[in-house]
Design an enzyme around this catalytic site. Structure first.
Site, PDB file in Angstrom:
ATOM      1  CB  SER A 181       8.678  21.755 -91.901  1.00 57.97           C
ATOM      2  OG  SER A 181       9.384  22.633 -91.040  1.00 57.97           O
ATOM      3  CG  HIS A 208      11.889  23.260 -93.650  1.00 57.20           C
ATOM      4  ND1 HIS A 208      10.643  23.829 -93.460  1.00 57.20           N
ATOM      5  CD2 HIS A 208      12.146  23.391 -94.973  1.00 57.20           C
ATOM      6  CE1 HIS A 208      10.183  24.271 -94.614  1.00 57.20           C
ATOM      7  NE2 HIS A 208      11.081  24.019 -95.549  1.00 57.20           N
ATOM      8  CG  ASP A 305       9.025  25.682 -98.399  1.00 61.85           C
ATOM      9  OD1 ASP A 305       8.915  26.019 -99.593  1.00 61.85           O
ATOM     10  OD2 ASP A 305      10.042  25.123 -97.928  1.00 61.85           O
TER      11      ASP A 305
END
Length: 368
Positions: A181, A208, A305
């Site tokens: 991310s 992401h 995540d």
């Protein structure tokens, strides 16, 4: 009070962004171009900079380069929803910016109303970043087993002074799932451009990122890597030496693993951890359906995540790697993965390609 320097050539956007940040408790400074931004960073020493990409005179990319060379500061790029804007954003990330936010397309755009939550979320994500970690030159991986004899193969030259090598031979048909991310694109680039051709891995990358940027990320990595890099499409079949980048706003699931190939599908099912694509979705389906050698890797980013996905890969008999704190701009995702107790190796960004190669060496597998 955390301070933010807002850099944009549009007075309207400076006002909108400044008001959003001020309403959320930030001290705000502003600058109208790159040259003034460099001077403002030297004068005010802000905690964070939001930087427009396209500005007259010194643009955002040049300003990032100058700031990171003189006063390293966490920088959040604000980029247009265009292919050119995406390419420029990736260049800025390569120069040391931490993350980016796709800004509204126009000064009267109805999307401006949705900017506040996304902006504050991004600014909070980069608040704790050690900016000096973003200025380190891109390094190549070291030899996976310290060997440079005829059992070693060169990989793509990533621009360093030495050529990356990794010892083999390797197991057949390895699959790697990488999740990242905030701060991830540059590190993902380091890893995929350091993978040996002889490894012949299939790589699934979940970064992401908005849908308007994942195709440009795939194109950029394809131009830099010796592997073939694609933005994921529904039904795509990955062969050895293929890399799939999860498409923005779609989960990427592994459907099957047959004859060394991996087939994927895209879905718009409910978000996980507030994101889509989610790392956990790809890792969990890979753990369930990949029968060939498998490795999961979690990189820099905020949130949890990937933790459940790492646990699933470990339970399925796969290998697991997490980026260490020192090299992670944001040590959230790797930390959560490590805390599951299911991570085999905690490595710096530059050592991760070596760690992956060691996992898939025939010698390691024979002793596993």
């Amino acid at each position: 009070m955390t301070s933010v320097l807002v850099v944009d050539d549009s007075q309207f956007m400076r006002t909108v962004i400044g008001n959003i940040l001020a309403d959320n408790g930030y001290e705000v400074y502003s600058a109208s171009n790159g040259k003034k931004a460099v001077a403002a960073v030297a004068e005010h020493d802000p905690d964070i900079v939001t930087m427009d990409v396209q500005m007259p005179g010194m643009n955002g990319i040049d300003a990032v380069t100058e700031i990171m060379a003189t006063n390293p500061t966490p920088i959040l790029m604000l980029s247009a929803h265009t292919s050119k804007g995406a390419d420029e954003t990736f260049e800025a990330l390569d120069k040391g910016a931490v993350d980016f936010l796709a800004k509204p397309s126009g000064e009267v755009s109805p999307n401006i109303a949705s900017l506040a939550d996304r902006l504050v979320e991004k600014v909070r994500a980069v608040e704790g970043v050690d900016a000096t970690s973003m200025t380190e030159p891109r390094a190549t991986a070291t030899a996976a087993a310290g060997s440079t004899d005829e059992g070693a193969w060169p990989t793509h030259d990533t621009g360093g002074d030495s050529e990356t090598t990794a010892s083999g031979p390797y197991v057949k048909h390895p699959t790697i799932v990488i999740g990242a991310s905030t701060g991830g694109p540059k590190i993902v680039e380091q890893i995929v451009t350091s993978l040996p051709v002889a490894l012949g891995a299939k790589v699934l990358v979940v970064q992401h990122m908005p849908a308007s940027f994942t195709d440009r990320l795939a194109a950029r990595l394809d131009s830099l890597s010796n592997y073939d890099v694609y933005e994921a499409t529904d039904g795509l079949r990955l062969r050895d030496g293929d890399i799939a980048i999860a498409r923005g706003d779609y989960h990427m699931e592994v459907v099957s693993n047959v004859a060394g190939n991996v087939r994927i599908r895209l879905t718009q099912e409910e978000r996980r951890h507030g994101v889509r694509p989610a790392i956990d979705v790809t890792m969990e389906t890979a753990a369930e359906r990949v029968s060939d050698p498998l490795c999961g890797v979690t990189l820099t980013g905020m949130g949890k995540d990937g933790a459940a996905g790492i646990a699933a890969i470990k339970e399925a008999g796969g290998a697991t790697i997490a980026q260490d704190e020192a090299s992670s701009p944001v040590f959230g995702i790797p930390k959560q993965a490590i805390e599951t107790g299911c991570v085999d190796q905690v490595l710096s960004a530059t050592d991760i390609p070596e760690g992956i190669c060691s996992v898939f060496s025939q010698e390691a597998q024979s002793h596993g």
